[in-house]
Scaffold this motif. Sequence first.
Motif, PDB file in Angstrom:
ATOM      1  N   ILE A  76      12.017  70.505  13.082  1.00 18.14           N
ATOM      2  CA  ILE A  76      11.635  70.796  14.469  1.00 18.14           C
ATOM      3  C   ILE A  76      11.908  69.586  15.351  1.00 18.14           C
ATOM      4  O   ILE A  76      12.394  69.719  16.474  1.00 18.14           O
ATOM      5  N   ALA A  77      11.594  68.406  14.836  1.00 20.05           N
ATOM      6  CA  ALA A  77      11.820  67.178  15.604  1.00 20.05           C
ATOM      7  C   ALA A  77      13.299  66.982  15.926  1.00 20.05           C
ATOM      8  O   ALA A  77      13.654  66.531  17.019  1.00 20.05           O
ATOM      9  N   ARG A  78      14.180  67.335  14.978  1.00 24.71           N
ATOM     10  CA  ARG A  78      15.612  67.179  15.225  1.00 24.71           C
ATOM     11  C   ARG A  78      16.109  68.157  16.284  1.00 24.71           C
ATOM     12  O   ARG A  78      16.981  67.828  17.086  1.00 24.71           O
ATOM     13  N   VAL A  79      15.540  69.372  16.278  1.00 28.74           N
ATOM     14  CA  VAL A  79      15.975  70.388  17.235  1.00 28.74           C
ATOM     15  C   VAL A  79      15.620  69.997  18.662  1.00 28.74           C
ATOM     16  O   VAL A  79      16.433  70.082  19.582  1.00 28.74           O
ATOM     17  N   ILE A  80      14.367  69.584  18.856  1.00 30.33           N
ATOM     18  CA  ILE A  80      13.925  69.274  20.231  1.00 30.33           C
ATOM     19  C   ILE A  80      14.026  67.777  20.529  1.00 30.33           C
ATOM     20  O   ILE A  80      13.672  67.328  21.615  1.00 30.33           O
ATOM     21  N   GLY A  81      14.542  67.011  19.555  1.00 39.58           N
ATOM     22  CA  GLY A  81      14.636  65.570  19.720  1.00 39.58           C
ATOM     23  C   GLY A  81      15.335  65.112  20.984  1.00 39.58           C
ATOM     24  O   GLY A  81      14.823  64.243  21.697  1.00 39.58           O
ATOM     25  N   PRO A  82      16.529  65.669  21.318  1.00 34.83           N
ATOM     26  CA  PRO A  82      17.234  65.189  22.514  1.00 34.83           C
ATOM     27  C   PRO A  82      16.396  65.293  23.792  1.00 34.83           C
ATOM     28  O   PRO A  82      16.435  64.397  24.640  1.00 34.83           O
ATOM     29  N   PHE A  83      15.632  66.382  23.924  1.00 37.85           N
ATOM     30  CA  PHE A  83      14.783  66.559  25.108  1.00 37.85           C
ATOM     31  C   PHE A  83      13.584  65.622  25.070  1.00 37.85           C
ATOM     32  O   PHE A  83      13.289  64.908  26.035  1.00 37.85           O
ATOM     33  N   PHE A  88       9.798  60.972  25.957  1.00 36.61           N
ATOM     34  CA  PHE A  88       9.013  60.036  25.149  1.00 36.61           C
ATOM     35  C   PHE A  88       9.941  58.981  24.556  1.00 36.61           C
ATOM     36  O   PHE A  88      10.202  58.978  23.350  1.00 36.61           O
ATOM     37  N   PRO A  89      10.462  58.078  25.398  1.00 41.14           N
ATOM     38  CA  PRO A  89      11.423  57.086  24.900  1.00 41.14           C
ATOM     39  C   PRO A  89      10.835  56.134  23.862  1.00 41.14           C
ATOM     40  O   PRO A  89      11.584  55.505  23.112  1.00 41.14           O
ATOM     41  N   GLU A  90       9.488  56.023  23.805  1.00 47.25           N
ATOM     42  CA  GLU A  90       8.870  55.138  22.822  1.00 47.25           C
ATOM     43  C   GLU A  90       8.868  55.741  21.420  1.00 47.25           C
ATOM     44  O   GLU A  90       8.643  55.031  20.437  1.00 47.25           O
ATOM     45  N   VAL A  91       9.068  57.061  21.340  1.00 47.45           N
ATOM     46  CA  VAL A  91       9.009  57.747  20.048  1.00 47.45           C
ATOM     47  C   VAL A  91      10.411  57.787  19.435  1.00 47.45           C
ATOM     48  O   VAL A  91      11.340  58.290  20.074  1.00 47.45           O
ATOM     49  N   PRO A  92      10.590  57.300  18.224  1.00 49.69           N
ATOM     50  CA  PRO A  92      11.925  57.292  17.609  1.00 49.69           C
ATOM     51  C   PRO A  92      12.478  58.705  17.419  1.00 49.69           C
ATOM     52  O   PRO A  92      11.730  59.676  17.303  1.00 49.69           O
ATOM     53  N   LYS A  93      13.781  58.801  17.381  1.00 52.35           N
ATOM     54  CA  LYS A  93      14.426  60.092  17.144  1.00 52.35           C
ATOM     55  C   LYS A  93      14.007  60.629  15.771  1.00 52.35           C
ATOM     56  O   LYS A  93      13.851  59.876  14.810  1.00 52.35           O
ATOM     57  N   ASN A  94      13.837  61.945  15.701  1.00 52.86           N
ATOM     58  CA  ASN A  94      13.464  62.646  14.471  1.00 52.86           C
ATOM     59  C   ASN A  94      12.083  62.251  13.941  1.00 52.86           C
ATOM     60  O   ASN A  94      11.763  62.511  12.782  1.00 52.86           O
ATOM     61  N   HIS A  95      11.263  61.613  14.789  1.00 52.19           N
ATOM     62  CA  HIS A  95       9.907  61.265  14.347  1.00 52.19           C
ATOM     63  C   HIS A  95       9.056  62.538  14.259  1.00 52.19           C
ATOM     64  O   HIS A  95       9.188  63.436  15.099  1.00 52.19           O
ATOM     65  N   PRO A  96       8.166  62.644  13.263  1.00 54.57           N
ATOM     66  CA  PRO A  96       7.337  63.852  13.126  1.00 54.57           C
ATOM     67  C   PRO A  96       6.509  64.177  14.365  1.00 54.57           C
ATOM     68  O   PRO A  96       6.189  65.350  14.597  1.00 54.57           O
ATOM     69  N   ALA A  97       6.150  63.183  15.160  1.00 50.47           N
ATOM     70  CA  ALA A  97       5.339  63.436  16.359  1.00 50.47           C
ATOM     71  C   ALA A  97       6.028  64.416  17.295  1.00 50.47           C
ATOM     72  O   ALA A  97       5.363  65.212  17.981  1.00 50.47           O
ATOM     73  N   ASN A  98       7.367  64.378  17.340  1.00 51.63           N
ATOM     74  CA  ASN A  98       8.092  65.310  18.203  1.00 51.63           C
ATOM     75  C   ASN A  98       7.835  66.755  17.800  1.00 51.63           C
ATOM     76  O   ASN A  98       7.537  67.608  18.634  1.00 51.63           O
ATOM     77  N   GLY A  99       7.939  67.027  16.518  1.00 53.24           N
ATOM     78  CA  GLY A  99       7.691  68.381  16.031  1.00 53.24           C
ATOM     79  C   GLY A  99       6.245  68.797  16.215  1.00 53.24           C
ATOM     80  O   GLY A  99       5.952  69.946  16.567  1.00 53.24           O
ATOM     81  N   GLN A 100       5.330  67.880  15.973  1.00 50.05           N
ATOM     82  CA  GLN A 100       3.910  68.197  16.122  1.00 50.05           C
ATOM     83  C   GLN A 100       3.558  68.498  17.577  1.00 50.05           C
ATOM     84  O   GLN A 100       2.768  69.411  17.859  1.00 50.05           O
ATOM     85  N   MET A 101       4.141  67.748  18.504  1.00 54.96           N
ATOM     86  CA  MET A 101       3.855  67.999  19.920  1.00 54.96           C
ATOM     87  C   MET A 101       4.401  69.350  20.363  1.00 54.96           C
ATOM     88  O   MET A 101       3.729  70.089  21.093  1.00 54.96           O
ATOM     89  N   ILE A 102       5.623  69.686  19.922  1.00 57.69           N
ATOM     90  CA  ILE A 102       6.187  70.970  20.336  1.00 57.69           C
ATOM     91  C   ILE A 102       5.410  72.124  19.727  1.00 57.69           C
ATOM     92  O   ILE A 102       5.255  73.184  20.346  1.00 57.69           O
TER      93      ILE A 102
END
Length: 411
Positions: A76-83, A88-102
């Motif tokens: 999920i993080a990879r899918v929505i990572g670019p957006f 969230f520029p402080e959050v690394p690409k493909n970080h689990p937080a991205n998927g959890q937030m979405i």
Amino acid sequence: MALNYIWVAFFVIAFLVALAKLIFLGDTEIFKIIVEGLFDSSKIAVMDIALPLAGVMTFFLGLLNVGEKAGAINLIARVIGPFFNKLFPEVPKNHPANGQMIMNFSANMLGLDNAATPFGLRAMASLQELNPNKESASNAQIMFLVLHTSGLQIIPLSIMAQRAILGAKDPSDVFIPCVIGTYVTTVIALVAVALKQRINLLNSTVLGWLGGITALIGLALWYLSGKPKEEIEIISKVTGNLILLTIIVAFLLGALRRKVPIFETFIEGAKGGFETTVKIIPYLVGMLVAIGAFRNAGAMDYLVDGLKYLFALTGMNTDFTDALPVALMKPLSGAGARALMIDSMKQFGPDSFVGRLVCIFQGSADTTFYIVALYFGSAGIRNSRYAIPYGLFADFVGVIAGIALGYFFFH
């Protein structure tokens, strides 16, 4: 510091209002009412909110742990990572937080509040791991929280159900205004925080995602707007719960495919559910007790009456002022705002202008102070920085949008 001053202000204002009532109105019951309210609010915070949340937290945190080990969160993080990398520029690409937030935002949009909270708390914990100053909210945490307080929801099912219970002729007539209101609130809140954090939104990635989401919401609105209330309820119930159950099954099947020891992994993650719930109890009790004192002293009533008087001086139409208690209560207490919404529909009628406007207010924003106490409390954050002012700004935008939509659709 902002939260400290606000918290103290609730008690001080409540005390001064109660003292004035005792001296000038001879109200000998007011202090008793406030003190009894302190005990009631404390009980509600623990028995009605924290303990029921413990079971939900235990299950979904266990499930999230399975999903992480199965690689679903990273996918999920990879899918929505670019957006999300732009927001969230402080959050690394493909970080689990991205998927959890979405997942948190998706659950909120579908009205799955019980599922949204564990996802959100897990996302806040992941963001806290990246936070260099553990006692002060990071920019990413503030962006996440303010977007959450904007209360984006596509299907305000509980509001429509309550209108049906109270005998509204068309319970779903507030559906479109609620969705427009919450979407406007979310977008403006996003832009405001981005400007504060100097995030450039004028790029193809952000504009493409926002445009796509806008088109998707518009398409859903167009499809659902012509449906009767009963069919909208069926569609929303089936869609929301189908998606949630699909996520659960997908996590489990993905874990099987990767030969993850599923039940042991679930138990490992589930152990954090009760621990997280215990951690947030002091924050919930503190905030809900303060809000209860402010409300029980009558300070909220005086505030509304004062606003009504000021608006009347301008010569503008003041029909909307009878709905303001819901708008003012919403940042403080979701349960309180819901009770006021129901009371207003009973008093003025569910099909009255006020009856519809309180529903729009209820659906256009979320409970800022509760969310700050819950999410920042779970992460041990003491300094909320500018999160509360910007969260309240999102609430204010929701109120203005709600008033405009109420007059446009129903006045």
